[in-house]
Design an enzyme around this catalytic site. Structure first.
Site, PDB file in Angstrom:
ATOM      1  N   LYS B  73     -39.368  22.636 -15.733  1.00  0.00           N
ATOM      2  CA  LYS B  73     -39.456  22.472 -16.832  1.00  0.00           C
ATOM      3  C   LYS B  73     -39.615  20.671 -16.739  1.00  0.00           C
ATOM      4  O   LYS B  73     -38.521  20.208 -16.724  1.00  0.00           O
ATOM      5  CB  LYS B  73     -39.170  22.758 -17.454  1.00  0.00           C
ATOM      6  CG  LYS B  73     -39.501  23.129 -19.101  1.00  0.00           C
ATOM      7  CD  LYS B  73     -38.410  24.492 -19.930  1.00  0.00           C
ATOM      8  CE  LYS B  73     -38.954  24.276 -21.502  1.00  0.00           C
ATOM      9  NZ  LYS B  73     -37.610  25.303 -22.260  1.00  0.00           N
ATOM     10  N   SER B 148     -41.072  28.397 -25.177  1.00  0.00           N
ATOM     11  CA  SER B 148     -41.557  27.158 -25.227  1.00  0.00           C
ATOM     12  C   SER B 148     -41.394  26.857 -23.438  1.00  0.00           C
ATOM     13  O   SER B 148     -42.164  26.118 -22.916  1.00  0.00           O
ATOM     14  CB  SER B 148     -39.921  26.365 -24.909  1.00  0.00           C
ATOM     15  OG  SER B 148     -38.612  26.060 -24.452  1.00  0.00           O
ATOM     16  N   SER B 172     -36.560  31.116 -24.539  1.00  0.00           N
ATOM     17  CA  SER B 172     -37.407  30.483 -23.031  1.00  0.00           C
ATOM     18  C   SER B 172     -37.754  30.775 -22.836  1.00  0.00           C
ATOM     19  O   SER B 172     -38.433  30.053 -22.205  1.00  0.00           O
ATOM     20  CB  SER B 172     -37.022  29.365 -23.592  1.00  0.00           C
ATOM     21  OG  SER B 172     -37.273  28.501 -25.382  1.00  0.00           O
TER      22      SER B 172
END
Lengths: 92, 462
Positions: B73, B148, B172
């Site tokens: 990420k 996210s 997330s």
């Protein structure tokens, strides 16, 4: 909420459109979160740290692997001068 | 055989590499081909590591993750590889050092393929607030991947990598894992170091793995866990992978308050079916009552916005990145609300009140975990929503994450595993354990995946 004042505190530039849009949205959000006021917390302590750690310390020793050279430290700065970061003037 | 190497999970890929069936270069190449074919349609990767193939040639396959291709990420610092947190503020930022997670992955021999898309600054649950465009769901590109960590979840489900790393503040990891039909694990707060992760809400931020199976999630967690001198909030104590199957009989509680009134009956049915599977596996299952998750929405919103306003104050465009005029709308909204809830005159009314209700949520879970060992429920109220669903919805993330917020606020551990489909889109079952309860969470997830094959389903990509 005085949206303009808060934007100022947060050092954020805001367009007039954002200003009016945000004031409506902030009012809605504050309304939603006010639900927690229904709970009586007069006898409850605050939780700042969930796993209960206190006073975490480590030896005061330098780790040579975690030190950046001056060149590395400055490598992302848009403006440098004689090995220093250039910052906006505080006094005019 | 070699054409489908990108389908393999970590266990199978490692066995293949060590058995000499294929090389790390072939495995990496297979994933890179998949990225080349499908990333333009899914937008999972923002930046690729151009040295991945060379690194594969040098890989030591005897290391725990030797030669395994993976994705990170874009809020984890990667030395020399651009890291944006999907915000234009960091459009040109090249980190000078690695986050602890990345350092450990490199030491374990993993090959970093690139950095994945996310909600900008991790502010959201859709990946729609990314300044680099939304990621789309591999099951149906008209739908969102969640967020996210949406880029990481989509990359794993589209077989662009063997596994990925994400971070979770409140859902997330678990929510995008649920929407994309993969396994997503959130460790106990402090189990995995936050050092070098772009901070969002520091009192709940928890890095963790997104994988194809629960076994893989356990493997990665055991490699990343541990006290880090660079993160004072990391917790001491060893993490022993998985509780043995022949251990004590586990008591599972189905959280009835988490079967929301607005939830589709099909979702509730899948959760009850999953509970039935656990019962057949020899666990005891009972309904339990937890505090209304709507209270957690209020607590999370206040705590998260407050911490965001403080953490994002550092972006001034002087030492790195661009100035504050480059923040997107969502970041501005969150910084400002947090500035307000922390400001003089409102601090007690909002922030202090939220921290007290946080204590009540923790006490409520403590009570539940005296009654049962683990709690299960749906990860998300429904399947992946359509593209555009988050637009002009300032509370979108909070409402989609309502079922994962309470456990995040309390610093608990949890996992989301696929448990079926509704409208052709995957649904996630979440299994929540107490702080330090990783071993039993993994044991249940593993046993569940030995009895079902929802986690083996993969979309046909066009």
């Amino acid at each position: 909420m005085d949206v303009k004042h808060v934007a100022n505190l947060a050092n954020l530039p805001l367009s007039p459109e954002e200003e009016s849009k945000f004031s409506v949205q902030f009012a809605q959000t504050l309304e939603t979160i006010s639900l927690i006021n229904r709970l009586n917390t007069s006898e409850t302590e605050s939780t700042y740290q969930v796993t209960g750690l206190v006073n975490v310390t480590r030896p005061d020793e330098l780790n040579p692997d975690k030190i950046l050279s001056q060149k590395q430290a400055l490598s992302n700065s848009p403006r440098i001068y004689n090995g220093f970061f250039v910052v906006p003037a505080v006094f005019s | 055989m070699s054409s489908d190497l990108h389908h393999l999970d970590i266990s199978a890929a490692s066995a293949g590499l060590r058995g000499g069936k294929f090389s790390s270069r072939e495995l990496v190449k297979s994933c890179l081909n998949q990225i080349q074919k499908h990333n333009s349609g899914i937008n999972a990767f923002l930046t690729l590591n151009e040295h991945a193939l060379e690194e594969a040639d040098q890989a030591d396959i005897n290391l725990p993750l030797g030669g395994i291709p993976m994705a990170i990420k874009d809020n984890f610092l990667t030395q020399g590889l651009r890291t944006t947190a999907s915000s234009k503020v960091l459009d040109n930022y090249i980190p000078q050092y690695d986050s602890t997670v990345v350092e450990k992955l490199k030491k374990a021999g993993a090959i970093i393929l690139g950095k994945t898309n996310m909600d900008a600054w991790a502010h959201g649950s859709s990946t729609e607030t990314s300044d680099y465009g939304p990621t789309l769901n591999p099951w149906n590109t008209g739908h969102l991947p969640g967020g996210s960590s949406g880029g990481s979840a989509a990359a794993v489900r589209a077989d662009m990598c063997t596994f990925a790393i994400g971070s979770e503040t409140a859902g997330s990891i678990r929510q995008p894992a649920a929407w994309c039909g993969i396994t997503g694990f959130k460790p106990t707060y402090g189990r995995i170091s936050r050092y070098g992760v772009i901070a969002m809400a520091s009192s709940t931020d928890s890095p963790g793995p997104l994988t194809k199976t629960a076994v893989d999630a356990s493997t990665i967690t055991s490699l990343l866990a541990g006290k880090d001198p660079s993160d004072a909030t990391t917790i001491p104590g060893n993490y022993q992978k998985i509780l043995p199957k022949n251990g004590k009989k586990l008591k599972i509680g189905v959280a009835v308050e988490y079967l929301l009134p607005q939830m589709k009956d099909e979702v509730k049915k899948l959760i009850r079916e999953a509970a039935g599977v656990l019962l057949r596996l020899g666990m005891s299952v009972e309904d339990i009552s937890l505090m209304d998750p709507n209270y957690s929405v209020g607590v999370y919103t206040i705590v998260q916005r407050s911490e965001v306003s403080s953490n994002l104050a550092r972006y001034d465009g002087i030492r790195y990145g661009l100035d504050r005029s480059h923040f997107g709308e969502e970041a501005k909204r969150r910084i400002m609300l947090g500035t307000y809830t922390l400001s003089s005159g409102y601090y007690d009314q909002y922030y202090q009140k939220a921290l007290k209700v946080r204590t009540m949520i923790i006490e409520d879970f403590n009570r539940a975990f005296r009654q049962v060992d683990l709690v299960i429920g749906a990860t998300s109220p429904g399947p992946a929503l359509k593209v555009g669903a988050s637009r002009n919805q300032p509370m979108f993330g909070e409402m989609e994450d309502i079922l994962v917020e309470p456990s995040s606020i309390a610093g608990l551990t949890g996992i989301s595993v696929p448990c079926g489909f509704v409208d052709g889109l995957p649904i996630g079952l979440q299994i929540i354990g107490p702080q330090g309860g990783e071993e039993s969470v993994f044991r249940v997830a593993l046993e569940y995946q030995s009895a079902v094959d929802w986690h083996l389903a993969r979309p046909s990509l066009t």
